[in-house]
Design a protein around this motif. Structure first.
Motif, PDB file in Angstrom:
ATOM      1  N   ALA A 316       0.815  -1.217   0.000  1.00 19.81           N
ATOM      2  CA  ALA A 316       0.000   0.000   0.000  1.00 19.81           C
ATOM      3  C   ALA A 316       0.851   1.271   0.000  1.00 19.81           C
ATOM      4  CB  ALA A 316      -0.927   0.001   1.212  1.00 19.81           C
ATOM      5  N   ILE A 317       2.160   1.102   0.112  1.00 21.40           N
ATOM      6  CA  ILE A 317       3.050   2.266   0.186  1.00 21.40           C
ATOM      7  C   ILE A 317       3.915   2.350  -1.063  1.00 21.40           C
ATOM      8  CG2 ILE A 317       5.008   3.287   1.421  1.00 21.40           C
ATOM      9  CD1 ILE A 317       3.844   2.193   4.000  1.00 21.40           C
ATOM     10  N   THR A 318       3.936   3.523  -1.664  1.00 22.92           N
ATOM     11  CA  THR A 318       4.795   3.794  -2.816  1.00 22.92           C
ATOM     12  C   THR A 318       5.987   4.612  -2.348  1.00 22.92           C
ATOM     13  OG1 THR A 318       2.925   3.813  -4.350  1.00 22.92           O
ATOM     14  CG2 THR A 318       4.961   4.868  -5.089  1.00 22.92           C
ATOM     15  N   VAL A 319       7.191   4.082  -2.558  1.00 22.09           N
ATOM     16  CA  VAL A 319       8.437   4.757  -2.187  1.00 22.09           C
ATOM     17  C   VAL A 319       9.031   5.369  -3.444  1.00 22.09           C
ATOM     18  CG1 VAL A 319      10.791   4.434  -1.341  1.00 22.09           C
ATOM     19  CG2 VAL A 319       8.886   3.256  -0.224  1.00 22.09           C
ATOM     20  N   TYR A 320       9.485   6.601  -3.352  1.00 19.75           N
ATOM     21  CA  TYR A 320      10.030   7.296  -4.512  1.00 19.75           C
ATOM     22  C   TYR A 320      11.557   7.289  -4.479  1.00 19.75           C
ATOM     23  CZ  TYR A 320       5.219   8.617  -5.042  1.00 19.75           C
ATOM     24  OH  TYR A 320       3.855   8.553  -5.186  1.00 19.75           O
ATOM     25  N   GLY A 321      12.132   6.758  -5.554  1.00 23.03           N
ATOM     26  CA  GLY A 321      13.580   6.736  -5.686  1.00 23.03           C
ATOM     27  C   GLY A 321      14.225   5.551  -5.009  1.00 23.03           C
ATOM     28  N   SER A 331      10.939   9.524   0.684  1.00 24.23           N
ATOM     29  CA  SER A 331       9.600  10.077   0.480  1.00 24.23           C
ATOM     30  C   SER A 331       8.671   8.965   0.002  1.00 24.23           C
ATOM     31  CB  SER A 331       9.630  11.211  -0.554  1.00 24.23           C
ATOM     32  OG  SER A 331      10.171  12.388   0.001  1.00 24.23           O
ATOM     33  N   PHE A 332       7.430   9.027   0.448  1.00 24.81           N
ATOM     34  CA  PHE A 332       6.490   7.959   0.111  1.00 24.81           C
ATOM     35  C   PHE A 332       5.050   8.467   0.164  1.00 24.81           C
ATOM     36  CE2 PHE A 332       7.031   7.935   4.700  1.00 24.81           C
ATOM     37  CZ  PHE A 332       5.746   7.754   5.199  1.00 24.81           C
ATOM     38  N   ARG A 333       4.154   7.639  -0.371  1.00 23.29           N
ATOM     39  CA  ARG A 333       2.713   7.879  -0.269  1.00 23.29           C
ATOM     40  C   ARG A 333       2.016   6.601   0.176  1.00 23.29           C
ATOM     41  NH1 ARG A 333      -0.117  11.467  -5.002  1.00 23.29           N
ATOM     42  NH2 ARG A 333       1.032  13.430  -4.699  1.00 23.29           N
ATOM     43  N   VAL A 334       0.902   6.780   0.877  1.00 23.26           N
ATOM     44  CA  VAL A 334       0.049   5.666   1.285  1.00 23.26           C
ATOM     45  C   VAL A 334      -1.175   5.649   0.388  1.00 23.26           C
ATOM     46  CG1 VAL A 334      -1.292   4.642   3.158  1.00 23.26           C
ATOM     47  CG2 VAL A 334       0.828   5.862   3.674  1.00 23.26           C
ATOM     48  N   ALA A 335      -1.465   4.507  -0.209  1.00 22.32           N
ATOM     49  CA  ALA A 335      -2.592   4.395  -1.130  1.00 22.32           C
ATOM     50  C   ALA A 335      -3.896   4.808  -0.460  1.00 22.32           C
ATOM     51  CB  ALA A 335      -2.693   2.961  -1.638  1.00 22.32           C
ATOM     52  N   GLY A 336      -4.675   5.611  -1.178  1.00 24.72           N
ATOM     53  CA  GLY A 336      -5.979   6.021  -0.679  1.00 24.72           C
ATOM     54  C   GLY A 336      -5.964   7.238   0.211  1.00 24.72           C
ATOM     55  N   LEU A 337      -4.779   7.761   0.529  1.00 24.15           N
ATOM     56  CA  LEU A 337      -4.663   8.919   1.416  1.00 24.15           C
ATOM     57  C   LEU A 337      -3.788   9.989   0.773  1.00 24.15           C
ATOM     58  CD1 LEU A 337      -4.004   7.125   4.824  1.00 24.15           C
ATOM     59  CD2 LEU A 337      -6.128   8.231   4.127  1.00 24.15           C
ATOM     60  N   THR A 338      -4.131  11.235   0.980  1.00 21.96           N
ATOM     61  CA  THR A 338      -3.260  12.309   0.530  1.00 21.96           C
ATOM     62  C   THR A 338      -2.068  12.416   1.482  1.00 21.96           C
ATOM     63  OG1 THR A 338      -4.294  14.037   1.862  1.00 21.96           O
ATOM     64  CG2 THR A 338      -5.272  13.586  -0.315  1.00 21.96           C
ATOM     65  N   PRO A 339      -0.947  12.956   1.018  1.00 15.06           N
ATOM     66  CA  PRO A 339       0.173  13.160   1.926  1.00 15.06           C
ATOM     67  C   PRO A 339      -0.200  14.004   3.144  1.00 15.06           C
ATOM     68  CG  PRO A 339       0.927  13.343  -0.326  1.00 15.06           C
ATOM     69  CD  PRO A 339      -0.580  13.252  -0.380  1.00 15.06           C
ATOM     70  N   ALA A 340      -1.031  15.024   2.930  1.00 10.75           N
ATOM     71  CA  ALA A 340      -1.442  15.866   4.056  1.00 10.75           C
ATOM     72  C   ALA A 340      -2.233  15.067   5.079  1.00 10.75           C
ATOM     73  CB  ALA A 340      -2.263  17.053   3.555  1.00 10.75           C
ATOM     74  N   ASP A 341      -3.156  14.228   4.611  1.00 10.58           N
ATOM     75  CA  ASP A 341      -3.954  13.420   5.526  1.00 10.58           C
ATOM     76  C   ASP A 341      -3.083  12.391   6.253  1.00 10.58           C
ATOM     77  OD1 ASP A 341      -6.270  14.754   4.924  1.00 10.58           O
ATOM     78  OD2 ASP A 341      -6.965  13.285   3.450  1.00 10.58           O
ATOM     79  N   THR A 342      -2.114  11.824   5.535  1.00  8.34           N
ATOM     80  CA  THR A 342      -1.214  10.854   6.158  1.00  8.34           C
ATOM     81  C   THR A 342      -0.410  11.497   7.279  1.00  8.34           C
ATOM     82  OG1 THR A 342      -1.005   9.607   4.086  1.00  8.34           O
ATOM     83  CG2 THR A 342       0.702   9.263   5.760  1.00  8.34           C
ATOM     84  N   ALA A 343       0.192  12.655   6.973  1.00 11.90           N
ATOM     85  CA  ALA A 343       1.014  13.331   7.981  1.00 11.90           C
ATOM     86  C   ALA A 343       0.176  13.774   9.172  1.00 11.90           C
ATOM     87  CB  ALA A 343       1.721  14.529   7.353  1.00 11.90           C
TER      88      ALA A 343
END
Length: 408
Positions: A316-321, A331-343
């Motif tokens: 569910a996590i996308t890692v960049y680089g 840096s990463f993102r969680v599927a289904g959530l914006t970075p702002a909501d995750t943080a």
């Protein structure tokens, strides 16, 4: 000697509040000796710089001590240390000063991997001079900054090459010495952004091939001040805009206005603190700083390996680089959530991580991520623990479940 993590953590009063600080890239917590030094300086009688009276001499001593400390940290000469409020401010001063001598047809090389503080000042100075900006591109898949492209980017009209020693977004450590060698072959200057790299291991300005290197003390346990270093002879050739009665000496001519003397006391204390990270280290402060940061680097790499392995193992996590050499930052993102909501959700659980583009504007723009919120950043510093990483990973698992339900 094993890295004494309990002793190290005890030196940071803010950690007692219980928050998990996994964003040293945005600024570290302040070491107790730094707090004490700043407090002591503010309690004492301190006047503006003057040799005529004791309080004035104290301020002179604080400036001298700060320059000496930064020189020991970076392998520079104290008389080549310019002090200032931020890396951005110092880079703008240098860019405007150098840019005043550029002409149409001159060229400047910048990188899309860099923090905007080592991009925009150069772009704007080039625009003002009618000079050409050439862009070094990073590999979108790996986050590497290929060195071979610089042979095509740098030519006889190149006046300056700006490059980071460590990406504040994904941690990439470019081959700065190789890039500098190409630049110097045509007589170009090299400005290295060391803000993110300096806290994570020993730094040697000469080994990097940097004509100018900038660092921020609040990224290595100190106060909110910065320094830019160069060979004093290099500073001598430059004439910045300045007030007429202010000192024309180097490096003073590059420091506009009266500095914060107590914060300068904190800069010296921060370097002394780093020199004490390895209590078994011997030699002068330069040698002890190198040993302390080397020991800290080994610890950080162990903690970061746990973090990176945990992030990349989660679907569910996308890692960049995936750069081969990196500072302990991802840096990463969680599927289904914006970075702002995750943080924000992590923040509610006491985990402090940044989100957005963290001023790595060109990176996130090139990746197509900036308009949709950028990413979440996790950055390890030497007071972080494996337990804190495990706590983050557990919270991310919980958030991923929530994000999956929201997406469904």
């Amino acid at each position: 000697m094993p890295f004494d993590l309990a002793r190290i953590r005890a030196a940071y009063p803010a950690l007692a509040e219980g928050y998990v600080h996994l964003d040293g890239a945005g600024g570290t917590q302040t070491a107790a000796p730094v707090v004490d030094a700043v407090t002591a300086a503010m309690r004492a009688a301190v006047g503006n710089r003057s040799a005529a009276f004791v309080p004035g001499r104290r301020s002179l001593e604080m400036v001298t001590a700060a320059r000496s400390a930064v020189a020991d940290l970076l392998g520079a000469r104290p008389e080549g240390v310019v002090l200032g409020p931020s890396a951005t401010a110092l880079t703008y001063t240098l860019a405007r000063t150098l840019g005043a001598g550029w002409r149409p047809g001159d060229e400047v090389v910048v990188s899309r991997l860099d923090h905007d503080a080592n991009v925009r000042p150069w772009v704007q100075a080039a625009e003002a001079a009618g000079a050409t900006v050439r862009w070094a591109e990073f590999d979108r898949a790996t986050g590497e900054l290929p060195t071979d492209q610089y042979a095509d980017l740098i030519g006889e009209r190149t006046r300056l090459v700006a490059v980071t020693a460590g990406s504040n977004a994904i941690g990439t450590v470019p081959d700065v010495p190789a890039i500098a060698k190409v630049a110097h072959a045509v007589g170009a200057l090299v400005c290295v952004d060391g803000v993110h790299s300096v806290p994570h291991g020993p730094t040697d300005v000469a080994a990097l091939g940097a004509d100018f290197l900038v660092t921020s003390a609040y990224k290595w346990s100190g106060p909110h001040l910065a320094a830019m270093v160069a060979d004093p002879a290099g500073w001598e050739t430059l004439r910045p805009a300045k007030l007429r009665p202010s000192s024309d000496a180097v490096p003073d001519r590059f420091e506009a206005g009266t500095p914060s003397f107590p914060l300068l006391a904190g800069v010296a204390a921060a370097v002394d603190h780093l020199a004490g990270l390895d209590p078994a280290a011997t030699g002068d402060r330069r040698e002890r700083v190198r040993a302390g940061l080397a020991a800290a680097q080994m610890h950080e790499e162990q903690v970061f390996d746990r973090l990176l392995a945990g992030l990349t193992a989660r679907p569910a996590i996308t890692v960049y680089g995936s750069p081969a050499r990196r500072c302990p930052t991802v840096s990463f993102r969680v599927a289904g959530l914006t970075p702002a909501d995750t943080a924000a959700a992590l923040g509610e659980r006491g985990l402090c991580l940044s989100y957005g583009d963290y001023y790595a504007y060109e990176y996130f723009q090139a990746m197509g991520l900036r308009d949709s919120g950028g990413a979440v950043r996790a950055s390890v510093y030497h007071y972080n623990t494996v337990d804190e990483v495990d706590r983050l990973l557990a919270e991310l698992d919980r958030l991923a479940e929530c994000g999956g339900r929201m997406a469904g």
